[in-house]
Write an enzyme that holds these catalytic residues in place. Structure first.
Site, PDB file in Angstrom:
ATOM      1  N   GLU A 168       0.806  -1.219   0.000  1.00  0.00           N
ATOM      2  CA  GLU A 168       0.000   0.000   0.000  1.00  0.00           C
ATOM      3  C   GLU A 168       0.838   1.268   0.000  1.00  0.00           C
ATOM      4  O   GLU A 168       0.287   2.371   0.051  1.00  0.00           O
ATOM      5  CB  GLU A 168      -0.959  -0.027   1.194  1.00  0.00           C
ATOM      6  CG  GLU A 168      -1.968  -1.165   1.091  1.00  0.00           C
ATOM      7  CD  GLU A 168      -2.852  -1.287   2.317  1.00  0.00           C
ATOM      8  OE1 GLU A 168      -2.640  -0.522   3.281  1.00  0.00           O
ATOM      9  OE2 GLU A 168      -3.746  -2.157   2.307  1.00  0.00           O
ATOM     10  N   GLN A 199       4.807  -3.707   2.969  1.00  0.00           N
ATOM     11  CA  GLN A 199       4.688  -5.125   3.298  1.00  0.00           C
ATOM     12  C   GLN A 199       5.094  -5.965   2.088  1.00  0.00           C
ATOM     13  O   GLN A 199       5.379  -5.441   1.019  1.00  0.00           O
ATOM     14  CB  GLN A 199       3.254  -5.446   3.695  1.00  0.00           C
ATOM     15  CG  GLN A 199       2.248  -5.221   2.579  1.00  0.00           C
ATOM     16  CD  GLN A 199       0.873  -4.895   3.085  1.00  0.00           C
ATOM     17  OE1 GLN A 199       0.568  -3.760   3.400  1.00  0.00           O
ATOM     18  NE2 GLN A 199       0.015  -5.909   3.159  1.00  0.00           N
TER      19      GLN A 199
END
Length: 776
Positions: free
Chosen positions: A497, A610
């Site tokens: 993100e 991530q």
């Protein structure tokens, strides 16, 4: 049981123990000591509450999937933006029991506390609190409280409250109530914490006191959902009088007891919650009273024994035994226990990011389910994994509607975050743009089918999902001449993100191709073997004869961004064109980046929140060489912040595969005790459900090397250097396999099923029941 260094809770293999009450830690402890059964959840708040200490407690009682809808407020809106958000509601509090000792109300903030202990027991799924308490006027009592949320009867919870005067005879009073004056947390500056709801949103429609029972029904304003709560009581005392209190928002029964020194008084409270999904609204109050009364007739000991039986069965399949590290043994069992508690098991609910322990992320369901949580259930309790996938089918119509809103004439687009099926993500670059959720769901269906051969599910649920998600990809992508006339997917966001709205996110493209390819294979299977079902599905969704071939061609010609010279899979087309983030000069207090930098600042750098490409290396590992895995892992690890709790487990799993065993263990340590050690400083808002499942992955997929490609299990185990042994079970194709890894070697034993073929370190092995196989 022992405590080391700055550890919050002492190490105990089958429990979490709070040895001293410190109000500063109470919000965190309310999360850790939560009880739930997948339907009903109760935070570990005290029966007496902490009214004297505002801000140090947040009462929480939740029903999975029970929500209110409210408009998303935009400063500037645009066509297709998500219109409403869903918020899992904090419902009436039936845990409430006040204890009054010779005229003085028990208050942990005012009286003197001795021999305090609170225990969350993983074997019995109960919460026990015991202490000795002395009032400001010098009257002492011993209190023992046991609470459970039934795992066998989802509507039921029970409390057994025992009080014994230690140095006096006199008045003891219980005021036991149902409190309807409840509300949800507001989001404030951190959108991860609360919701946009303000004030009390549940109105009390009716309430009643009948004998020893209380009941009230609440209703939401917008969704029109109703929930009833009832409580039935049983008091074991020699001489008492009962009276009732009925206020606008609360019902109570007051027991005045003539207590004698040394004689115990026991109040049992049987609680039932039931919603509009269970019976018609006009009967809810009556039904809740009936459930509570039936529970009271069965008694607390009945439910306690049922809890132990249920948990015995759970741990027989799910337990991971670790010999050599007490902290990690406690951590993994705590995580698996909360996964069981948090997960919906009815086909109409799922698992929220914070489970049923808190209001973080508003109780929304994400892709966390399919990629992180479902594998645990698939290889331990596949019937639960089926129910999680059935939930996705239950919102398929809403996903079709969302696809039309985004101008896709065919197919379905699943919401990034939701409860009832509607897209609830207000920030589309990191929400709706994450189209990969379609492929994540399809991947989970594929793995479920490979492990279960559940054709009833495929024919009645799975195939339709696969076809509709494949259609969406076929419409979304284009054959681009400048990319060698390959099938490209533009303007999407991958799992990372911190990199939004890009062309050809590698993870998305690979997973989309897998989605389309598998949907094509399923279409052929149905045509050849289940033609009536294929005809039924085709007529329902208007599937044209040539569509499966279109999916297959797109899958075969998918564009994969790859840098030949660097032997690097590019996270997306432009990722390597960006400047790497300046990690060296970013102070620790500036993490997580999302709370300290504007998204545009983050987006224009090479920095990952991530695992993204690294996640593809794991899920689609049979499509990469060992060298490619090592090169790409090394590159992306350096630029990943792990600001998401979903990240360390994937890096641990892949580090194990590559051979970075110490690195794998270090990442595992960041995963196994995230909430027990409050590593992110936000456990007060609820547990990190997907991270908990990630801890399971670190061991099973990481240290044991489990992979499942084309329905065959492959193991590549090793023993972490600090451990003496680890032991677990895996359920696959109706076979239960027992695996032990210790300093002497590896042992496989088939416990259920007649025969199964697996791979051990690349060699085919046939396991037969009663004939363990050992490797040095």
């Amino acid at each position: 049981m022992r405590k080391e260094g700055n550890v919050i809770y002492p190490y105990s293999e089958w429990s979490v123990v709070e040895e001293d009450f410190n109000i500063e830690n109470n919000l965190r402890n309310e999360t850790v000591f939560s009880l739930a059964n997948g339907y009903l959840g109760m935070r570990g708040s005290f029966e007496e509450g902490l009214a004297d200490c505002p801000g140090f407690s947040h009462e929480g009682n939740f029903i999975n999937g029970f929500y209110e809808s409210h408009p998303i407020q935009y400063g500037e809106s645009a066509y297709g933006f998500a219109k409403n958000s869903h918020t899992m509601l904090n419902i009436a509090n039936a845990k409430k029991i006040k204890l009054i000792i010779d005229g003085e109300e028990l208050s942990l903030a005012r009286g003197k506390l001795n021999n305090y202990s609170r225990v969350l027991d993983f074997k019995s799924a109960t919460l026990t609190r015991s202490f000795e308490y002395t009032t400001p006027n010098g009257k002492s009592v011993r209190v023992n409280i046991r609470r459970l949320v039934s795992l066998t009867e989802k509507h039921i919870a029970a409390i057994r409250y025992e009080v014994t005067p230690l140095d006096f005879s006199g008045k003891i009073e219980f005021v036991t109530s149902i409190d309807g004056n409840v509300k949800n947390l507001s989001a404030g500056d951190d959108p991860r914490v609360g919701s946009g709801l303000q004030g009390r949103v549940l109105s009390i429609e009716e309430k009643v006191i009948v004998g020893n029972s209380l009941a009230l029904r609440q209703k939401t304003k917008t969704t029109g959902f109703s929930v009833a709560c009832a409580a039935c009581h049983k008091l074991n005392a020699n001489n008492y009088a009962a009276s009732t209190e009925d206020s606008e928002l609360e019902l109570a029964i007051k027991y005045d007891i003539d207590a004698r020194e040394g004689e115990s008084i026991v109040l049992e409270k049987y609680i039932a919650y039931i919603t509009y999904k269970d019976c018609e609204e006009s009967r809810l109050l009556e039904a809740s009273l009936k459930l509570a009364a039936e529970a009271q007739m069965k008694g607390f000991d009945h439910y306690f024994e049922e809890q132990k039986k249920y948990m015995d069965q759970f741990w027989y399949r799910a337990d991971i035994e670790i010999d050599g590290n007490a902290a990690l043994q406690q951590g993994i069992r705590f995580n698996l226990f909360h996964l069981l508690q948090s997960t919906g098991k009815d086909g109409s609910t799922n698992i929220a990011a914070k489970g049923l322990t808190g209001e973080g992320y508003e109780g929304h369901y994400f892709w966390d389910t399919e990629i992180f949580v479902l594998p645990f259930f698939l290889y331990c309790f596949p019937d639960i994994s089926r129910k999680l996938l059935e939930y996705r089918y239950s919102i398929l119509d809403a996903a079709r509607q969302r696809a039309r809103e985004l101008s896709h004439p065919k197919g379905a687009l699943y919401p990034w975050r939701t409860i009832g099926g509607e897209e609830c993500s207000a920030y589309f670059p990191a929400g709706t743009a994450q189209y990969h959720i379609n492929a994540d769901i399809a991947y989970a269906i594929q793995k479920y089918m490979e492990s279960t051969n559940d054709y009833d599910f495929l024919l009645n649920y799975g195939a339709e999902i696969l076809f509709e998600t494949a259609r969406l990809w076929a419409d979304l992508g284009e054959y681009i001449e400048s990319k060698g006339n390959r099938f490209c997917i533009n303007t999407v966001t991958g799992p990372d993100e911190y990199t939004a709205i890009v062309n050809n996110n590698c993870y998305t493209n690979m997973m989309a191709a897998n989605n389309m390819s598998y949907a094509y294979k399923v279409s052929l299977l149905l045509k050849d073997n289940y033609p009536e079902h294929y005809r039924r599905i085709s007529e329902k969704i208007g599937l044209e004869e040539n569509e499966p071939e279109i999916w297959n061609e797109a899958a075969q010609r998918i564009y994969i961004p790859y840098h030949e010279d660097k032997k690097l899979y590019m996270q997306d087309d432009s990722f390597l064109d960006k400047k790497p983030w300046d990690f060296e000069n970013t102070p620790i207090e500036k993490y997580p980046l999302l709370l300290n930098f504007h998204p545009l600042v983050i987006y224009r750098h090479q920095v990952c929140k991530q695992a993204d490409l690294v996640l593809a290396l794991f899920l689609l590992g049979n499509r990469f060489t060992d060298e490619e895995k090592r090169i790409n892992y090394d590159y992306y690890e350096k630029i990943t912040t792990h600001d998401s709790s979903l990240s360390p487990c994937i890096f641990s799993v892949m580090a194990s595969e590559i051979g970075y065993h110490q690195k794998a263990y270090d990442y595992f340590m960041k995963t196994a005790r995230t909430d027990l050690d409050d590593l992110h400083g936000n456990t007060a808002n609820g547990v990190h459900s997907a991270n908990m499942a990630g801890a399971w992955m670190c061991i099973i997929n990481g240290f044991a090397g489990l992979r499942a490609f084309d329905g065959t299990l492959q193991f590549n185990p090793y023993l972490p250097s600090d451990w003496e042994k680890y032991h677990f079970k895996v359920y696959h194709n109706s076979c239960l396999i027992d695996v032990t890894v210790n300093k002497e070697g590896i042992r496989y034993e088939l416990l259920e099923g007649d025969e199964i073929s697996i791979y051990h370190k690349g060699s085919n092995v046939t396991l037969r029941k009663g004939n363990p196989v050992n490797f040095n």
